[in-house]
Design an enzyme around this catalytic site. Structure first.
Site, PDB file in Angstrom:
ATOM      1  CB  ALA A   1      70.515  -8.118 -75.292  1.00 20.03           C
TER       2      ALA A   1
ATOM      3  N   PRO B   1      74.656  -8.961 -80.327  1.00 17.95           N
ATOM      4  CG  PRO B   1      76.699  -8.999 -81.142  1.00 17.95           C
ATOM      5  CD  PRO B   1      75.737  -8.368 -80.868  1.00 17.95           C
TER       6      PRO B   1
ATOM      7  N   GLY C   1      77.364  -9.187 -75.858  1.00 21.21           N
ATOM      8  CA  GLY C   1      78.709  -8.494 -75.809  1.00 21.21           C
ATOM      9  C   GLY C   1      79.075  -7.869 -73.447  1.00 21.21           C
ATOM     10  CE  LYS C   2      77.457  -2.178 -75.337  1.00 22.98           C
ATOM     11  NZ  LYS C   2      78.062  -2.599 -76.137  1.00 22.98           N
TER      12      LYS C   2
ATOM     13  CG  ASP D   1      59.489  -2.726 -80.650  1.00 22.63           C
ATOM     14  OD1 ASP D   1      60.501  -2.083 -79.748  1.00 22.63           O
ATOM     15  OD2 ASP D   1      59.353  -2.246 -81.540  1.00 22.63           O
TER      16      ASP D   1
ATOM     17  CG  ASP E   1      74.825  -0.881 -76.938  1.00 22.49           C
ATOM     18  OD1 ASP E   1      75.095   0.238 -77.643  1.00 22.49           O
ATOM     19  OD2 ASP E   1      75.682  -1.568 -77.629  1.00 22.49           O
TER      20      ASP E   1
ATOM     21  CB  CYS F   1      78.290   1.676 -81.323  1.00 26.16           C
ATOM     22  SG  CYS F   1      77.432   1.168 -82.549  1.00 26.16           S
TER      23      CYS F   1
HETATM   24  C1  LIG Z   1      74.103  -1.918 -80.768  1.00 23.96           C
HETATM   25  S1  LIG Z   1      73.051  -3.187 -81.056  1.00 23.96           S
HETATM   26  C2  LIG Z   1      73.407  -4.070 -79.503  1.00 23.96           C
HETATM   27  C3  LIG Z   1      74.862  -4.734 -79.234  1.00 23.96           C
HETATM   28  C4  LIG Z   1      75.237  -5.709 -77.983  1.00 23.96           C
HETATM   29  N1  LIG Z   1      74.280  -4.785 -76.780  1.00 23.96           N
HETATM   30  C5  LIG Z   1      76.183  -6.027 -77.383  1.00 23.96           C
HETATM   31  O1  LIG Z   1      77.135  -5.407 -76.809  1.00 23.96           O
HETATM   32  O2  LIG Z   1      76.646  -6.183 -77.733  1.00 23.96           O
HETATM   33  C6  LIG Z   1      70.960  -2.865 -81.132  1.00 23.96           C
HETATM   34  C7  LIG Z   1      70.515  -4.039 -80.927  1.00 23.96           C
HETATM   35  O3  LIG Z   1      69.226  -3.043 -80.740  1.00 23.96           O
HETATM   36  C8  LIG Z   1      68.222  -3.964 -80.739  1.00 23.96           C
HETATM   37  N2  LIG Z   1      67.046  -3.606 -80.996  1.00 23.96           N
HETATM   38  C9  LIG Z   1      67.421  -2.350 -81.870  1.00 23.96           C
HETATM   39  N3  LIG Z   1      65.618  -1.858 -81.585  1.00 23.96           N
HETATM   40  C10 LIG Z   1      65.016  -2.183 -80.862  1.00 23.96           C
HETATM   41  C11 LIG Z   1      63.826  -2.105 -80.274  1.00 23.96           C
HETATM   42  N4  LIG Z   1      62.880  -1.552 -80.468  1.00 23.96           N
HETATM   43  N5  LIG Z   1      63.580  -3.381 -79.022  1.00 23.96           N
HETATM   44  C12 LIG Z   1      64.699  -4.247 -78.714  1.00 23.96           C
HETATM   45  N6  LIG Z   1      65.736  -4.171 -78.916  1.00 23.96           N
HETATM   46  C13 LIG Z   1      66.199  -3.190 -80.460  1.00 23.96           C
HETATM   47  C14 LIG Z   1      69.214  -4.362 -82.524  1.00 23.96           C
HETATM   48  O4  LIG Z   1      68.437  -5.634 -83.115  1.00 23.96           O
HETATM   49  C15 LIG Z   1      70.556  -4.633 -82.251  1.00 23.96           C
HETATM   50  O5  LIG Z   1      70.743  -5.999 -82.282  1.00 23.96           O
END
Ligand SMILES: C[S@@+](CC[C@H](N)C(=O)[O-])C[C@H]1O[C@@H](n2cnc3c(N)ncnc32)[C@H](O)[C@@H]1O
Length: 426
Positions: free
Chosen positions: A242, A244, A246-247, A288, A304, A357
């Protein structure tokens, strides 16, 4: 210290880290305290990164014996100085040459190369017109050129190259309609509640309406996935990955009851701060996703997924050199595990949005085909859901945006690369 030198030393140090594989994080006040110096240092670094492929070509051509080995900050200083000389002429050639020498003199591993760099920069001055004409395909790693040409057509590389060199405008999503604020921001609506600001003379957190929580920074393409959930207000939605936020903010704005799941505790703090500024609330879970077991299932899941982020090259120009095919393949497996987890968290009939993305079909289209093979029902997206904009809607009903596309009514200014697919759990 000689004026202008400190900012160049800071810029060279930061660029050197990126050359070694780190992601580019702009210099902050703690690195360069004067705001104008900091802006100039960041401009030098981003210019060097946007033109990275062409600067490599130039250095090959200008260094008769190749890049000197174990030469400390030499390469970073050379790239910054060439970038200034060739692509930021308004700063002045003299400072590029003089400060390059001064910067190298302060590095015991590179001081002996000051004369060499001076000769390189003088030659670059005389050959500037030809040096500026690099072919667009050399601005990206060869493996990316190959997959993008296959996926998006032979003409795509010049368009992507232009987008890389132009950088990105500032897109923000509005919390509500604020006509007076648009005027103050010099912003115009481009897609649904996304507005675009081409020119700004201040950092984002000093823009009008920021402190009051009236908008959040989000690329026009990044704002598409959350709008496609289409559930009734009050629906329970899980936002996986989630921060930073935005969604998350869009889901709250849509009236859903949101659980935001984020693995990284420091990124979760960032999300918390962003929601606080917006006066929005959600259930925040730091875990996680693969270990997460919800107390009850959700009506919607927005995934995302962590990805190669190649679609963000306008803002993160280093990604086009840092990603390689093996690294992308490694993310595909995790994305599949996360899709399966997202489905487990859904009520029967619930809706899953999968997005990345990334411009890589392996992380996008191929993942959506895999999800359908697992028994998920694809809910095709229609152009009407994008205010009638049909360009990013694929024949199958996925969304594919990329930095070669321009939103209708806009004259220039592109989008991040995103892939989005919508499914229903049987
Ligand atoms: C693409 S960014 C998300 C951007 C966010 N959804 C937004 O719209 O602002 C992906 C996020 O997933 C988190 N992430 C990666 N693997 C994960 C996991 N196994 N469980 C939970 N979060 C995870 C990362 O730390 C990162 O913050």
């Amino acid at each position: 210290m000689v004026p202008g030198l400190a900012l160049r030393l800071a810029a060279a140090e930061r660029l050197q880290l990126v050359l070694k594989g780190a992601s580019f994080a702009p210099l902050a006040a703690a690195d360069v305290s004067d705001a104008r110096d900091r802006a100039l240092a960041n401009k030098l670094i981003t210019t060097a990164l946007r033109h990275h492929g062409h600067l490599s070509l130039m250095l090959n051509h200008l260094l008769d014996k190749g890049m000197p080995k174990k030469s400390g900050s030499f390469e970073a200083v050379a790239r910054l100085s060439l970038a200034q000389l060739l692509f930021l002429p308004e700063i002045g050639d003299h400072s590029a040459l003089f400060l390059a020498g001064e910067a190298l003199k302060r590095d015991k591993n590179a001081a002996h190369l000051a004369k060499l760099l001076n000769a390189v920069l003088r030659r670059a001055q005389t050959e500037a017109a030809e040096l500026r004409q690099g072919p667009p395909e050399l601005l990206f790693a060869p493996a990316l050129v190959k997959t993008w040409t296959a996926a998006y057509g032979a003409d795509i590389i010049p368009a992507f190259a232009q987008a890389l060199l132009d950088g990105a405008p500032l897109d923000v999503t509005l919390k509500a309609d604020y006509p007076a604020l648009l005027e103050l921001l010099g912003a115009r609506p481009i897609l649904a509640d996304t507005v675009r600001i081409d020119q700004r003379d201040k950092p984002v957190d000093q823009l009008p309406g920021f402190a009051e929580g009236r908008f959040w920074v989000q690329d026009a393409a990044a704002a598409i996935p959350a709008r496609l959930l289409n559930l009734a207000p009050g629906a329970r939605v899980l936002d996986i990955g989630a921060s930073p936020g935005g969604k998350t903010a869009q889901l709250i704005k849509a009236g859903y009851t949101v659980t935001a799941l984020e693995r990284d505790p420091s990124r979760m703090e960032r999300l918390r701060g962003n929601l606080h500024r917006l006066s929005y609330t959600a259930e925040l879970v730091t875990a996680d996703a693969l270990d997460y077991v919800p107390a009850s299932r959700f009506d919607g899941v927005l995934l995302d997924a962590p990805c190669s982020a190649t679609g963000t090259f306008r803002r993160h120009p280093e990604v086009v050199w840092h990603r390689n095919p093996a690294d992308i393949a490694g993310r595909v497996a995790l994305q599949r595990q996360l899709i399966s987890k997202g489905v487990d968290c859904l009520n029967p009939g619930g809706v899953l949005i999968y997005c990345v993305c990334s411009l890589e079909p392996e992380e996008g289209e191929a993942q959506a085909r895999w999800a359908a093979e697992q028994g998920l029902e694809l809910l095709p997206v229609a152009a009407g859901e994008l205010n009638g904009w049909a360009v990013p809607v694929t024949e199958t009903g996925y969304i594919r945006t990329h930095p070669g596309q321009i939103v209708p009514g806009e004259k220039g200014g592109t989008l991040d690369g995103f892939f989005v697919a919508r499914f229903r759990r049987a």
